[in-house]
Every structure is written in structure tokens, then in C-alpha cells.
Design an enzyme around this catalytic site. Structure first.
Site, PDB file in Angstrom:
ATOM      1  N   THR A 133      84.184  39.422   4.357  1.00 43.88           N
ATOM      2  CA  THR A 133      84.733  40.069   5.542  1.00 43.88           C
ATOM      3  C   THR A 133      83.573  40.928   6.038  1.00 43.88           C
ATOM      4  OG1 THR A 133      86.984  40.031   4.685  1.00 43.88           O
ATOM      5  CG2 THR A 133      86.537  41.592   6.447  1.00 43.88           C
ATOM      6  N   PRO A 134      82.818  40.402   7.010  1.00 39.03           N
ATOM      7  CA  PRO A 134      81.470  40.899   7.302  1.00 39.03           C
ATOM      8  C   PRO A 134      81.385  42.206   8.093  1.00 39.03           C
ATOM      9  CG  PRO A 134      82.008  39.115   8.775  1.00 39.03           C
ATOM     10  CD  PRO A 134      83.174  39.246   7.830  1.00 39.03           C
ATOM     11  N   CYS A 135      81.727  43.295   7.435  1.00 38.77           N
ATOM     12  CA  CYS A 135      81.633  44.599   8.091  1.00 38.77           C
ATOM     13  C   CYS A 135      80.177  44.940   8.443  1.00 38.77           C
ATOM     14  CB  CYS A 135      82.265  45.686   7.227  1.00 38.77           C
ATOM     15  SG  CYS A 135      81.609  45.799   5.568  1.00 38.77           S
ATOM     16  N   HIS A 136      79.221  44.261   7.809  1.00 37.58           N
ATOM     17  CA  HIS A 136      77.816  44.513   8.144  1.00 37.58           C
ATOM     18  C   HIS A 136      77.495  44.074   9.578  1.00 37.58           C
ATOM     19  CE1 HIS A 136      77.706  40.310   6.674  1.00 37.58           C
ATOM     20  NE2 HIS A 136      76.689  40.158   7.511  1.00 37.58           N
ATOM     21  N   ARG A 137      78.364  43.292  10.186  1.00 37.55           N
ATOM     22  CA  ARG A 137      78.137  42.812  11.555  1.00 37.55           C
ATOM     23  C   ARG A 137      78.683  43.757  12.620  1.00 37.55           C
ATOM     24  NH1 ARG A 137      80.088  36.732  10.052  1.00 37.55           N
ATOM     25  NH2 ARG A 137      78.322  36.242   8.673  1.00 37.55           N
TER      26      ARG A 137
END
Length: 180
Positions: A133-137
Site C-alpha cells: 500500500t504505497p504511502c511512499h507515493r
């Protein structure tokens, strides 16, 4: 019973905790299983044992770091916490494509609540399954990185790696000191 495995990645160790069905309940760039388990909602916690086999998760992570930047999209996750907005925001976050980061404001709009910028930031901060779940994006309004539980160098590397102009995954791995 849950199982976990720590995988070597160009950004350091990535530990994944998976259910007996192969769904990721926690993931982070750490070897501290207890810290990861603390991110899992109490209703989803169980004893976890080390395992070589964590289902297809390891193969998807390998494929991701070998250049298939969408490989992690196929990984099933189990996230549960608090209110409906955060649960929905996590689903929406999984739709943010590699190389197409958004701001917290854009993320709040995507989640259907344009005024909920703090809620969007909270969804990122409370995300128990980093990478998948790409919170880095998700970035600050001015395009700067903002925070990242696993360190800004990891976030910066992931964003550079996912940049569509980045043509050579092997060069990125080599620059990070990881050879395959």
C-alpha cells in the site's frame, strides 16, 4: 498463525508478516518483527513464526525490484483500523501508480474527501503494509517528500526507482549496493 520473512532489497531489509492465506498484514523496511506487529490491528494479530515460504509475496517483491514496478499490485493485503475513511484511503492508495506520485491534497480528492488532507496524511502515517500500500507515493503539496516511517532515504530511493524515466533497475540496485 502468522508467518514472517525478511527479504533483502536495495533499500535494506523488508520484513513481511503474512496470514495463513498469504495476505500481507504488515510490511516494513526493518527486521524488527515486534515493531511491525504493533502496526497490525489487534483483531488481526496472532503469534508469528519465521518462514522461508510466505507464499507468492517474496516472488512479487523480487519481480518488483527486478524491474516490474507493478508486481506488488498483485499482493493481497489485510488492513483494518478505525474509521471507514482510512480503510477507503488505503484502497485508493493502492491505485496510485508507480512513477505517478500525488500530493496529500490530490490523495484526499482521490479518496473522495478533498478537505480531508489531514485524514489523508494520517492514512499514510498509519499504513501497516509499506510498499504494497504505497504511502511512499504521497508527497507534500510543494512536492517534497514529507515523512516516511522507514526513513526518507528509503522513500527517496523508491520514488527514484519508480520514475518512468529510470531505465535500468540493475543500475539502481548496484547504486544501492545490492547485486542480484
Amino acid at each position: 498463525m502468522l508467518k514472517y520473512r525478511t527479504l533483502d532489497t536495495p533499500t535494506g531489509p523488508l520484513t513481511v508478516i503474512v496470514s495463513s492465506f498469504g495476505a500481507v498484514r504488515a510490511a516494513g523496511f526493518t527486521t524488527d518483527v515486534a515493531d511491525l506487529m504493533s502496526l497490525v490491528h489487534p483483531s488481526l494479530r496472532a503469534p508469528a513464526e519465521p518462514a522461508d515460504d510466505v507464499g507468492p509475496v517474496a516472488a512479487h517483491v523480487r519481480s518488483y525490484f527486478d524491474g516490474d514496478r507493478s508486481a506488488i499490485d498483485a499482493v493481497t493485503v489485510e488492513q483494518h483500523i478505525g474509521g471507514e475513511f482510512i480503510k477507503h484511503a488505503w484502497q485508493v492508495m493502492r491505485e496510485i501508480k508507480p512513477g505517478s506520485p500525488v500530493t496529500y491534497s490530490e490523495f484526499a480528492r482521490m479518496a473522495g474527501r478533498p478537505a480531508a488532507v489531514r485524514g489523508a496524511a494520517s492514512a499514510c502515517a498509519r499504513n501497516p503494509v509499506a510498499l504494497f500500500t504505497p504511502c511512499h507515493r504521497v508527497l507534500r503539496l510543494d512536492g517534497t517528500l514529507g515523512g516516511y516511517r522507514w526513513g526518507l532515504p528509503v522513500k527517496e530511493w523508491l520514488l527514484a526507482y519508480e520514475d518512468p524515466d529510470q531505465a535500468d533497475p540493475a543500475a539502481m540496485r548496484a547504486a544501492a549496493g545490492v547485486m542480484r
